[in-house]
Write a protein that holds these residues in place. Structure first.
Motif, PDB file in Angstrom:
ATOM      1  N   LYS A 237      -9.860   1.682  -4.132  1.00  0.00           N
ATOM      2  CA  LYS A 237      -9.837   0.261  -4.532  1.00  0.00           C
ATOM      3  C   LYS A 237      -8.511  -0.141  -5.150  1.00  0.00           C
ATOM      4  N   LYS A 238      -7.840   0.815  -5.769  1.00  0.00           N
ATOM      5  CA  LYS A 238      -6.558   0.534  -6.416  1.00  0.00           C
ATOM      6  C   LYS A 238      -5.441   0.298  -5.387  1.00  0.00           C
ATOM      7  N   LEU A 239      -5.659   0.745  -4.152  1.00  0.00           N
ATOM      8  CA  LEU A 239      -4.648   0.559  -3.111  1.00  0.00           C
ATOM      9  C   LEU A 239      -4.648  -0.891  -2.625  1.00  0.00           C
ATOM     10  N   PRO A 240      -3.473  -1.524  -2.549  1.00  0.00           N
ATOM     11  CA  PRO A 240      -3.419  -2.880  -1.991  1.00  0.00           C
ATOM     12  C   PRO A 240      -3.958  -2.887  -0.557  1.00  0.00           C
ATOM     13  N   GLY A 241      -4.734  -3.926  -0.242  1.00  0.00           N
ATOM     14  CA  GLY A 241      -5.277  -4.059   1.106  1.00  0.00           C
ATOM     15  C   GLY A 241      -6.672  -3.494   1.274  1.00  0.00           C
ATOM     16  N   PHE A 242      -7.254  -2.942   0.205  1.00  0.00           N
ATOM     17  CA  PHE A 242      -8.584  -2.347   0.300  1.00  0.00           C
ATOM     18  C   PHE A 242      -9.574  -3.086  -0.591  1.00  0.00           C
ATOM     19  N   GLY A 243     -10.347  -3.964   0.059  1.00  0.00           N
ATOM     20  CA  GLY A 243     -11.421  -4.664  -0.633  1.00  0.00           C
ATOM     21  C   GLY A 243     -12.703  -3.865  -0.526  1.00  0.00           C
ATOM     22  N   GLU A 244     -13.769  -4.431  -0.986  1.00  0.00           N
ATOM     23  CA  GLU A 244     -15.080  -3.770  -1.043  1.00  0.00           C
ATOM     24  C   GLU A 244     -15.520  -3.186   0.301  1.00  0.00           C
TER      25      GLU A 244
ATOM     26  N   MET B  99       0.837  -1.199   0.000  1.00  0.00           N
ATOM     27  CA  MET B  99       0.000   0.000   0.000  1.00  0.00           C
ATOM     28  C   MET B  99       0.874   1.252   0.000  1.00  0.00           C
ATOM     29  N   CYS B 100       1.923   1.262   0.821  1.00  0.00           N
ATOM     30  CA  CYS B 100       2.826   2.419   0.871  1.00  0.00           C
ATOM     31  C   CYS B 100       3.540   2.616  -0.464  1.00  0.00           C
ATOM     32  N   ALA B 101       3.953   1.516  -1.098  1.00  0.00           N
ATOM     33  CA  ALA B 101       4.608   1.615  -2.405  1.00  0.00           C
ATOM     34  C   ALA B 101       3.650   2.223  -3.433  1.00  0.00           C
ATOM     35  N   ALA B 102       2.376   1.846  -3.364  1.00  0.00           N
ATOM     36  CA  ALA B 102       1.379   2.412  -4.287  1.00  0.00           C
ATOM     37  C   ALA B 102       1.187   3.901  -4.022  1.00  0.00           C
ATOM     38  N   VAL B 103       1.127   4.311  -2.751  1.00  0.00           N
ATOM     39  CA  VAL B 103       0.999   5.731  -2.406  1.00  0.00           C
ATOM     40  C   VAL B 103       2.230   6.493  -2.897  1.00  0.00           C
ATOM     41  N   ALA B 104       3.399   5.874  -2.750  1.00  0.00           N
ATOM     42  CA  ALA B 104       4.636   6.511  -3.205  1.00  0.00           C
ATOM     43  C   ALA B 104       4.643   6.692  -4.718  1.00  0.00           C
ATOM     44  N   SER B 105       4.269   5.655  -5.447  1.00  0.00           N
ATOM     45  CA  SER B 105       4.347   5.741  -6.909  1.00  0.00           C
ATOM     46  C   SER B 105       3.180   6.516  -7.523  1.00  0.00           C
ATOM     47  N   ASP B 106       1.975   6.347  -6.996  1.00  0.00           N
ATOM     48  CA  ASP B 106       0.799   6.981  -7.605  1.00  0.00           C
ATOM     49  C   ASP B 106       0.519   8.389  -7.087  1.00  0.00           C
ATOM     50  N   TYR B 107       0.986   8.698  -5.862  1.00  0.00           N
ATOM     51  CA  TYR B 107       0.648   9.985  -5.245  1.00  0.00           C
ATOM     52  C   TYR B 107       1.879  10.710  -4.700  1.00  0.00           C
ATOM     53  N   GLY B 108       3.060  10.344  -5.180  1.00  0.00           N
ATOM     54  CA  GLY B 108       4.275  11.019  -4.750  1.00  0.00           C
ATOM     55  C   GLY B 108       4.539  10.919  -3.260  1.00  0.00           C
ATOM     56  N   GLY B 109       3.987   9.875  -2.625  1.00  0.00           N
ATOM     57  CA  GLY B 109       4.183   9.683  -1.196  1.00  0.00           C
ATOM     58  C   GLY B 109       3.172  10.408  -0.324  1.00  0.00           C
ATOM     59  N   ASP B 110       2.256  11.155  -0.924  1.00  0.00           N
ATOM     60  CA  ASP B 110       1.262  11.950  -0.192  1.00  0.00           C
ATOM     61  C   ASP B 110      -0.052  11.180  -0.083  1.00  0.00           C
ATOM     62  N   ALA B 111      -0.240  10.496   1.045  1.00  0.00           N
ATOM     63  CA  ALA B 111      -1.442   9.664   1.222  1.00  0.00           C
ATOM     64  C   ALA B 111      -2.725  10.482   1.130  1.00  0.00           C
ATOM     65  N   GLY B 112      -2.719  11.713   1.614  1.00  0.00           N
ATOM     66  CA  GLY B 112      -3.917  12.550   1.552  1.00  0.00           C
ATOM     67  C   GLY B 112      -4.343  12.873   0.129  1.00  0.00           C
TER      68      GLY B 112
END
Length: 180
Positions: A118-125, A88-101
């Motif tokens: 939904k695109k974040l790992p660990g987030f199901g329905e 999930m952190c890697a996705a936030v880093a790559s997709d949002y420049g590390g800015d979770a907000g």
């Protein structure tokens, strides 16, 4: 309405002010008490010296695994949760420049918000619905159409006392029993 995430005020403040802590808590909120899950981000921050999506996302997986297994373990399933949090952190880093907000900041359409979560790992329905409810009720993030995507049952988004935490726990147990 203030959410009482845990019995630890420092952990509550972190969740209220750090979007990455909120996302990590949501990922950890599975098969453990909610207070334990939402206390995890503060403990992780203490163990690694801060919460930074780029840092966590690029850590040596075996090192992060050790951090999660350190006693008391950050989760009942420390290995798999370390991998999920790291993904999930890697996705936030790559997709949002590390800015979770940035996952929700400036989003004016709930369909887009749901797509991003939904695109974040660990987030199901279910977690998506709960996070939409938390964002709307706690952080006033209410993009157009959010109501149709938010959890309609009593969740952590509705917790403001030990009694309402117990109600959220009871609802979670009933829902789990219905799934099996």
């Amino acid at each position: 309405m203030p959410i009482t995430w845990t019995e630890n005020e420092e952990a509550n403040r972190l969740l209220d002010t750090d979007p990455l802590a909120l996302l990590i808590g949501m990922v950890l909120d599975q098969q453990v008490k909610m207070e334990h899950a939402f206390g995890g981000p503060l403990e992780l921050k203490k163990r690694i010296g801060g919460l930074d999506a780029r840092h966590i996302g690029s850590m040596d997986p075996s090192e992060l695994d050790k951090v999660f297994r350190q006693r008391p373990a950050l989760h009942r399933f420390p290995g798999s949760m370390a991998r999920r949090v790291q993904a999930m952190c890697a996705a936030v880093a790559s997709d949002y420049g590390g800015d979770a907000g940035a996952v929700w900041r400036g989003v004016d359409d709930a369909d887009e918000l749901v797509r991003r979560i939904k695109k974040l790992p660990g987030f199901g329905e279910m977690k998506v619905k709960i996070l939409v409810a938390v964002l709307a009720k706690k952080f006033d993030v209410r993009p157009r159409g959010w109501e149709k995507h938010a959890a309609t049952w009593h969740t952590i988004a509705d917790v403001d006392s030990p009694e309402s935490m117990e109600e959220a726990r009871a609802v979670k147990r009933r829902m789990k029993a219905q799934q099996h």
